[in-house]
Design an enzyme around this catalytic site. Structure first.
Site, PDB file in Angstrom:
ATOM      1  N   TYR B  15       0.834  -1.201   0.000  1.00  0.00           N
ATOM      2  CA  TYR B  15       0.000   0.000   0.000  1.00  0.00           C
ATOM      3  C   TYR B  15       0.871   1.254   0.000  1.00  0.00           C
ATOM      4  O   TYR B  15       0.667   2.165  -0.810  1.00  0.00           O
ATOM      5  CB  TYR B  15      -0.922  -0.009   1.229  1.00  0.00           C
ATOM      6  CG  TYR B  15      -1.747   1.247   1.361  1.00  0.00           C
ATOM      7  CD1 TYR B  15      -2.909   1.417   0.612  1.00  0.00           C
ATOM      8  CD2 TYR B  15      -1.362   2.281   2.215  1.00  0.00           C
ATOM      9  CE1 TYR B  15      -3.657   2.582   0.706  1.00  0.00           C
ATOM     10  CE2 TYR B  15      -2.109   3.439   2.321  1.00  0.00           C
ATOM     11  CZ  TYR B  15      -3.256   3.584   1.566  1.00  0.00           C
ATOM     12  OH  TYR B  15      -3.994   4.745   1.656  1.00  0.00           O
ATOM     13  N   ASP B  39     -10.207   9.541   5.099  1.00  0.00           N
ATOM     14  CA  ASP B  39      -8.868  10.123   4.985  1.00  0.00           C
ATOM     15  C   ASP B  39      -8.968  11.597   4.635  1.00  0.00           C
ATOM     16  O   ASP B  39      -9.291  11.943   3.507  1.00  0.00           O
ATOM     17  CB  ASP B  39      -8.082   9.369   3.905  1.00  0.00           C
ATOM     18  CG  ASP B  39      -6.610   9.760   3.868  1.00  0.00           C
ATOM     19  OD1 ASP B  39      -6.241  10.822   4.413  1.00  0.00           O
ATOM     20  OD2 ASP B  39      -5.822   9.003   3.294  1.00  0.00           O
TER      21      ASP B  39
END
Lengths: 124, 124
Positions: B15, B39
């Site tokens: 990631y 986020d």
């Protein structure tokens, strides 16, 4: 209303300092009524003040040093890494968990979840 | 059943690498069906693949470098800090969020929450 960033950072710094050098009662005072503690993540969640106190009382007698490594605050929640060095006889145990906390409007901790496992413990 | 620690650490490393150098579709492939992304923490939770793809597509064209700083895994969940350096013209933006993720039994991400705020952005 979410606690202010500065207030949260202050609570985190005080928490880390007290985990190293404080008493269980001093740490408990940082927690709001009804707070919960899951340390490490995956273990039973402590939901009473007695059980949270018991948790910190277990490390109170240890010779420990702690320091905050990094803290990130967002919308009244926070994640931070700190290092805890414990000396037992000739051995030094170093653990650097990442804790995730939520806070009430006064900056008291409402939930704490600590991410670490035995694999993260360094012994020297 | 919780994913294995090694599998989770592998997903986290991939990631972080992909956020720096990968495509939105490569990152999306790390997410399970039905995954959610918040986020930073406090913003609207993205609940569809389209909205998650859109999020990563927005950073895909940027000149970025990323590195994993520290990762902690516990009971099929993880928290990790990574550093993301973005170059725009003569300016360098450095951000080191702490992300918290849960995973399915195959090590695919089921939830992601990123702890950071503008106050953590370093510009040089």
């Amino acid at each position: 209303m979410a606690a202010e960033r500065d207030q949260i950072l202050e609570t985190i710094q005080r928490y880390v300092d007290l985990v190293g050098k404080g008493t269980a009662d001093e740490i408990l005072a940082l927690y709001a009524e009804g707070a919960t503690v899951e340390d490490p993540v995956g273990t039973d969640v402590r939901t009473t003040r007695e059980s949270i106190r018991e948790f910190y009382a277990s490390i109170e007698p240890l010779e420990q040093e702690s320091r905050l490594v990094s803290a990130r605050v967002a919308a009244g929640e926070a994640a931070f890494q700190f290092e805890l060095v414990t000396r037992v006889g000739d051995q030094t145990y170093t653990l650097a968990p990442i804790d995730v906390m939520t806070f009430d409007e006064d900056g008291r901790i409402t939930t704490m979840r600590a991410f670490w496992s035995d694999a993260d413990m360094e012994i020297s």
